[in-house]
Scaffold this motif. Structure first.
Motif: not given
Length: 391
Positions: A358-377
């Protein structure tokens, strides 16, 4: 005075019960059970990807041409397979069982062949799995993951306008300029030796400086004649520049935002697999990715555990999922970059070496992206960036 039958019987019963209870007591003391393993390794030794203009050797001098796994590379991966077999001898079956392990590879020959050589060391056939007594090997499926369909194993990805903008900003940043400044004259010298335009070599993201270093490195391993200017000091400095090139792609400047568009994709896939394994008691125990040095570099920089060194051939990043005796799941990370030394344990910044899931998931949350294509734009720009050439 001799023991009575009753005394002997009581003692036998005592030790029998102890024999039954002790394993459970030991497990309780240790307080954990290995539940799942995820492995990512770089392919083994290969021929150069390409050569610089003044190279003494051309593609025809390499048995299988450019970018191909060599016999040394096969041996390196076979050894890694043997190591994994030994490390997890009490976890995965000795014999290959398709429901226990899944192997995925990028679409290059060298990564597919590396996976095959690795599996030869991990699962040599025995008993009824021997199909030819003269060949102690068995075919095991390696699933190819095309970059076009799923880019989680191939970095960097330049078809992302936002990332290209970040890369241009990196090259202009004070942080990068401070690191590249001491090498400016050296780069001009290498340009004259290698036959490249100095204006080409200054952009580390086009991989030209990388290929000068890599070509000389490959040639030295395989005892090819090196040019007189390629002294040990020159090659060491080229290696430093290659590290700087890798760092510029995934770190140095706005590392976290770059991670969202590059290595963070792999972190997300890893987290999803570990979380799924924690929730379900599936038969699959191990997932293996056969990939590249840039895959490991992007991953380790995304997790902020990069050691500022080039991942060697057959370098291996390991994620182990444990269930503690209180029911909590934890993740341990290890990096094997040397064949005669134990892997070093890595710690995610902000967590312990056995990091709660749970802590691992919390710490890496800032680098996770749900919509990669949209964020790339988002806030993307034009500009030309060189094509990626995986090492």
């Amino acid at each position: 005075m001799g023991e009575t039958c009753l005394a002997r019987s009581s003692k036998y019963l005592y030790f029998s019960l102890l024999g039954l209870i002790f394993p459970f007591f030991l497990q309780s003391v240790l307080g954990r059970e290995l539940k799942f393993v995820l492995v990512i390794y770089r392919h083994g030794d290969r021929s150069p990807i390409e050569v610089y203009p003044t190279s003494l050797h051309n593609e025809s001098e390499w048995p299988q041409g450019f970018g191909q796994l060599t016999k040394i590379g096969m041996q390196q991966q076979y050894e890694l397979g043997q190591y994994l077999k030994k490390r997890y001898s009490n976890f995965i079956s000795t014999a290959y069982k398709r429901e226990e392990i899944l192997i995925q590879s990028t679409e290059t020959d060298r990564t597919i062949m590396s996976a095959q050589a690795n599996l030869a060391g991990l699962f040599p056939p025995s008993g009824d799995q021997i199909w030819n007594p003269k060949i102690i090997w068995q075919p095991i499926p390696v699933h190819v993951v095309p970059k076009a369909d799923n880019p989680k194993l191939r970095f960097p990805m330049f078809n992302c306008p936002r990332y290209k903008k970040l890369l241009r900003e990196t090259m202009r940043s004070n942080e990068f300029q401070a690191k590249i400044q001491p090498y400016k004259e050296f780069m001009k010298t290498i340009a004259s030796y290698s036959g490249y335009d100095p204006r080409t070599l200054i952009y580390l993201d086009n991989f030209k400086m990388w290929h000068v270093q890599d070509t000389l490195f490959c040639e030295s391993i395989h005892n090819y004649t090196l040019p007189v200017w390629a002294t040990q000091d020159v090659r060491a400095k080229l290696a430093e520049l290659t590290v700087l090139s890798l760092s510029s792609l995934f770190g140095i400047y706005k590392r976290e935002e770059k991670a969202r568009l590059q290595g963070g994709l792999l972190v997300k896939a890893i987290l999803e697999n570990l979380s799924r394994a924690a929730k379900n008691s599936e038969k699959r125990k191990m997932l293996v990715y056969s990939a590249h040095d840039t895959t490991l570099g992007a991953l380790q920089m995304a997790l902020n555990v990069y050691n500022e060194r080039l991942p060697p051939y057959a370098a291996c990043q390991i994620f182990e999922l444990y269930q503690e005796n209180n029911g909590e799941h934890t993740i341990e990370m290890y990096f094997r970059n040397h064949t005669v030394k134990d892997p070093c344990q890595l710690t995610l910044p902000g967590c312990s070496s056995a990091c709660p899931l749970s802590k691992f998931a919390e710490l890496v949350t800032p680098i996770l992206v749900e919509d990669w294509a949209n964020e790339c734009r988002q806030m993307g720009g034009g500009g030309k960036i060189g094509k990626c050439s995986q090492a």
